[in-house]
Design a protein around this motif. Structure first.
Motif, PDB file in Angstrom:
ATOM      1  N   ALA A  17      17.674  25.941 -28.245  1.00  0.00           N
ATOM      2  CA  ALA A  17      16.544  26.546 -27.557  1.00  0.00           C
ATOM      3  C   ALA A  17      15.239  26.128 -28.208  1.00  0.00           C
ATOM      4  CB  ALA A  17      16.664  28.068 -27.608  1.00  0.00           C
ATOM      5  N   PRO A  18      14.198  25.867 -27.418  1.00  0.00           N
ATOM      6  CA  PRO A  18      12.901  25.493 -27.975  1.00  0.00           C
ATOM      7  C   PRO A  18      12.202  26.703 -28.583  1.00  0.00           C
ATOM      8  CG  PRO A  18      12.745  25.718 -25.614  1.00  0.00           C
ATOM      9  CD  PRO A  18      14.194  25.876 -25.960  1.00  0.00           C
ATOM     10  N   ALA A  19      11.021  26.476 -29.137  1.00  0.00           N
ATOM     11  CA  ALA A  19      10.312  27.549 -29.829  1.00  0.00           C
ATOM     12  C   ALA A  19       9.975  28.708 -28.890  1.00  0.00           C
ATOM     13  CB  ALA A  19       9.039  26.987 -30.457  1.00  0.00           C
ATOM     14  N   GLU A  20       9.649  28.413 -27.647  1.00  0.00           N
ATOM     15  CA  GLU A  20       9.266  29.440 -26.690  1.00  0.00           C
ATOM     16  C   GLU A  20      10.515  30.004 -26.001  1.00  0.00           C
ATOM     17  OE1 GLU A  20       8.124  32.191 -24.905  1.00  0.00           O
ATOM     18  OE2 GLU A  20       6.378  31.227 -25.818  1.00  0.00           O
ATOM     19  N   ALA A  21      10.958  31.183 -26.443  1.00  0.00           N
ATOM     20  CA  ALA A  21      12.195  31.772 -25.932  1.00  0.00           C
ATOM     21  C   ALA A  21      12.099  32.110 -24.448  1.00  0.00           C
ATOM     22  CB  ALA A  21      12.546  33.025 -26.735  1.00  0.00           C
ATOM     23  N   ALA A  26      14.030  31.226 -18.888  1.00  0.00           N
ATOM     24  CA  ALA A  26      13.775  30.856 -17.494  1.00  0.00           C
ATOM     25  C   ALA A  26      14.592  29.631 -17.108  1.00  0.00           C
ATOM     26  CB  ALA A  26      12.285  30.593 -17.289  1.00  0.00           C
ATOM     27  N   TYR A  27      14.682  28.660 -18.018  1.00  0.00           N
ATOM     28  CA  TYR A  27      15.503  27.475 -17.755  1.00  0.00           C
ATOM     29  C   TYR A  27      16.967  27.865 -17.569  1.00  0.00           C
ATOM     30  CZ  TYR A  27      18.298  23.368 -18.503  1.00  0.00           C
ATOM     31  OH  TYR A  27      19.250  22.394 -18.350  1.00  0.00           O
ATOM     32  N   GLN A  28      17.461  28.732 -18.437  1.00  0.00           N
ATOM     33  CA  GLN A  28      18.864  29.140 -18.371  1.00  0.00           C
ATOM     34  C   GLN A  28      19.217  29.737 -17.014  1.00  0.00           C
ATOM     35  OE1 GLN A  28      19.150  31.578 -22.061  1.00  0.00           O
ATOM     36  NE2 GLN A  28      20.984  30.355 -22.470  1.00  0.00           N
ATOM     37  N   ARG A  29      18.330  30.555 -16.462  1.00  0.00           N
ATOM     38  CA  ARG A  29      18.647  31.215 -15.197  1.00  0.00           C
ATOM     39  C   ARG A  29      18.287  30.359 -13.972  1.00  0.00           C
ATOM     40  NH1 ARG A  29      14.164  34.334 -17.114  1.00  0.00           N
ATOM     41  NH2 ARG A  29      12.328  34.131 -15.754  1.00  0.00           N
ATOM     42  N   GLY A  30      17.757  29.162 -14.232  1.00  0.00           N
ATOM     43  CA  GLY A  30      17.464  28.249 -13.132  1.00  0.00           C
ATOM     44  C   GLY A  30      16.088  28.417 -12.523  1.00  0.00           C
ATOM     45  N   ALA A  35       9.876  28.086 -16.136  1.00  0.00           N
ATOM     46  CA  ALA A  35      10.125  27.451 -17.428  1.00  0.00           C
ATOM     47  C   ALA A  35       9.030  26.441 -17.749  1.00  0.00           C
ATOM     48  CB  ALA A  35      11.483  26.772 -17.428  1.00  0.00           C
ATOM     49  N   VAL A  36       8.651  25.653 -16.758  1.00  0.00           N
ATOM     50  CA  VAL A  36       7.593  24.661 -16.948  1.00  0.00           C
ATOM     51  C   VAL A  36       6.266  25.356 -17.254  1.00  0.00           C
ATOM     52  CG1 VAL A  36       6.208  22.889 -15.805  1.00  0.00           C
ATOM     53  CG2 VAL A  36       8.694  22.893 -15.534  1.00  0.00           C
ATOM     54  N   GLU A  37       5.978  26.422 -16.525  1.00  0.00           N
ATOM     55  CA  GLU A  37       4.726  27.155 -16.716  1.00  0.00           C
ATOM     56  C   GLU A  37       4.600  27.684 -18.141  1.00  0.00           C
ATOM     57  OE1 GLU A  37       2.328  30.981 -14.759  1.00  0.00           O
ATOM     58  OE2 GLU A  37       4.384  30.542 -14.160  1.00  0.00           O
ATOM     59  N   ILE A  38       5.648  28.336 -18.621  1.00  0.00           N
ATOM     60  CA  ILE A  38       5.608  28.913 -19.971  1.00  0.00           C
ATOM     61  C   ILE A  38       5.595  27.818 -21.037  1.00  0.00           C
ATOM     62  CG2 ILE A  38       6.811  30.375 -21.623  1.00  0.00           C
ATOM     63  CD1 ILE A  38       8.044  31.860 -19.240  1.00  0.00           C
ATOM     64  N   ALA A  39       6.420  26.803 -20.838  1.00  0.00           N
ATOM     65  CA  ALA A  39       6.555  25.739 -21.830  1.00  0.00           C
ATOM     66  C   ALA A  39       5.267  24.941 -21.994  1.00  0.00           C
ATOM     67  CB  ALA A  39       7.706  24.810 -21.453  1.00  0.00           C
ATOM     68  N   ASP A  47       8.698  22.524 -26.517  1.00  0.00           N
ATOM     69  CA  ASP A  47       8.500  23.161 -25.221  1.00  0.00           C
ATOM     70  C   ASP A  47       8.156  22.140 -24.137  1.00  0.00           C
ATOM     71  OD1 ASP A  47       9.007  25.724 -26.246  1.00  0.00           O
ATOM     72  OD2 ASP A  47       6.973  25.823 -27.027  1.00  0.00           O
ATOM     73  N   LEU A  48       7.401  21.114 -24.502  1.00  0.00           N
ATOM     74  CA  LEU A  48       7.108  20.056 -23.535  1.00  0.00           C
ATOM     75  C   LEU A  48       8.389  19.300 -23.159  1.00  0.00           C
ATOM     76  CD1 LEU A  48       3.760  18.720 -25.013  1.00  0.00           C
ATOM     77  CD2 LEU A  48       4.051  19.945 -22.850  1.00  0.00           C
ATOM     78  N   ALA A  49       9.284  19.136 -24.135  1.00  0.00           N
ATOM     79  CA  ALA A  49      10.579  18.522 -23.829  1.00  0.00           C
ATOM     80  C   ALA A  49      11.378  19.410 -22.884  1.00  0.00           C
ATOM     81  CB  ALA A  49      11.360  18.267 -25.112  1.00  0.00           C
ATOM     82  N   LEU A  50      11.274  20.723 -23.054  1.00  0.00           N
ATOM     83  CA  LEU A  50      11.949  21.643 -22.145  1.00  0.00           C
ATOM     84  C   LEU A  50      11.343  21.575 -20.744  1.00  0.00           C
ATOM     85  CD1 LEU A  50      13.966  23.917 -21.576  1.00  0.00           C
ATOM     86  CD2 LEU A  50      12.177  25.538 -22.243  1.00  0.00           C
TER      87      LEU A  50
END
Length: 248
Positions: A17-21, A26-30, A35-39, A47-50
């Protein structure tokens, strides 16, 4: 020659998991848009990689050429930003390779070939492996690249050795035996190659993909695709080949 290797999306599952939980949840649940917004608000390399990973997930299941390529373009930009911030982050290089592969998957064979996508993706994979030789997702991405590029006629041009790819797949499976996406892609690429000696390990990999418990929405979606693949295999060789031909 059409060199497609969107199989590189194997590294979209179960990474650290990246630094931003919140972004990872959000990524995990699809919920990839969230996920992009928060990352991206975080701006950290992980987070940019996420964010890139989330957009690659969108692109993988998107059947529209323009929308898929747009998502892949954005994914590459985020991965490239992550690399600039932290060149030693393997996932950033892998996500860049995935985005390149997805762009190639939606282009004409001639355009994809002359754009040099196979070589560009290979450089990203090699960098990820140089940073972490025991990374199962990097090994699996490399395996998929070698087998698919060789299968599509690029062995001599790109130095793609499918036997080496097979060994990398086996190493990746040993390192992450319950990873659904690695198991699915291993089965898909080995059966696509068509070597009789690879059929048994391919079917074992597909069984593993069907038995494992998904940890993300992406994994659940891949497992659903594995189920369709298994049904096609049971139906006969023609159905099996049709399924393989329809994959990116």
């Amino acid at each position: 020659m059409k060199i497609l290797f969107a199989a590189l999306l194997i590294c979209l599952s179960t990474l650290a998991a990246p630094a931003e939980a919140g972004a990872y949840a959000a990524y995990q649940r699809g919920d990839y848009a969230r996920a992009v917004e928060i990352a991206t608000a975080s701006g950290r390399a992980e987070d940019l990689a996420l964010a890139a990973r989330s957009l690659n997930a969108v692109a993988y299941f998107d059947h529209g050429r323009k929308s898929e390529r747009r998502a892949a373009d954005d994914a590459f930009e985020f991965a490239d930003q992550a690399i600039a911030l932290d060149p030693a982050l393997p996932e950033a290089h892998l996500q860049a390779a995935i985005a390149i592969a997805l762009k190639a998957a939606r282009m004409s064979p001639v355009k994809a070939f002359f754009s040099g996508f196979a070589g560009k993706a290979r450089k990203k994979i090699d960098r990820a492996l140089a940073l972490d030789k025991q990374n199962p997702w990097a090994l699996s991405a490399s395996a998929a690249w070698r087998i698919e590029v060789a299968r599509r006629g690029g062995a001599a041009l790109y130095g793609a050795d499918p036997e080496e790819g097979f060994e990398e797949f086996m190493a990746a499976r040993a390192l992450a035996p319950e990873n659904i996406t690695i198991a699915h892609e291993c089965a898909l690429r080995l059966l696509a190659d068509g070597r009789p000696a690879w059929r048994a390990p391919a079917l074992l990999s597909l069984d593993a993909a069907l038995k494992a418990a998904p940890t993300t929405k992406f994994e659940a979606d891949i497992q659903a695709r594995s189920l369709v693949f298994r049904a096609a295999i049971d139906k006969g060789l023609a159905a099996e080949r049709a399924f393989i031909a329809a994959q990116p």
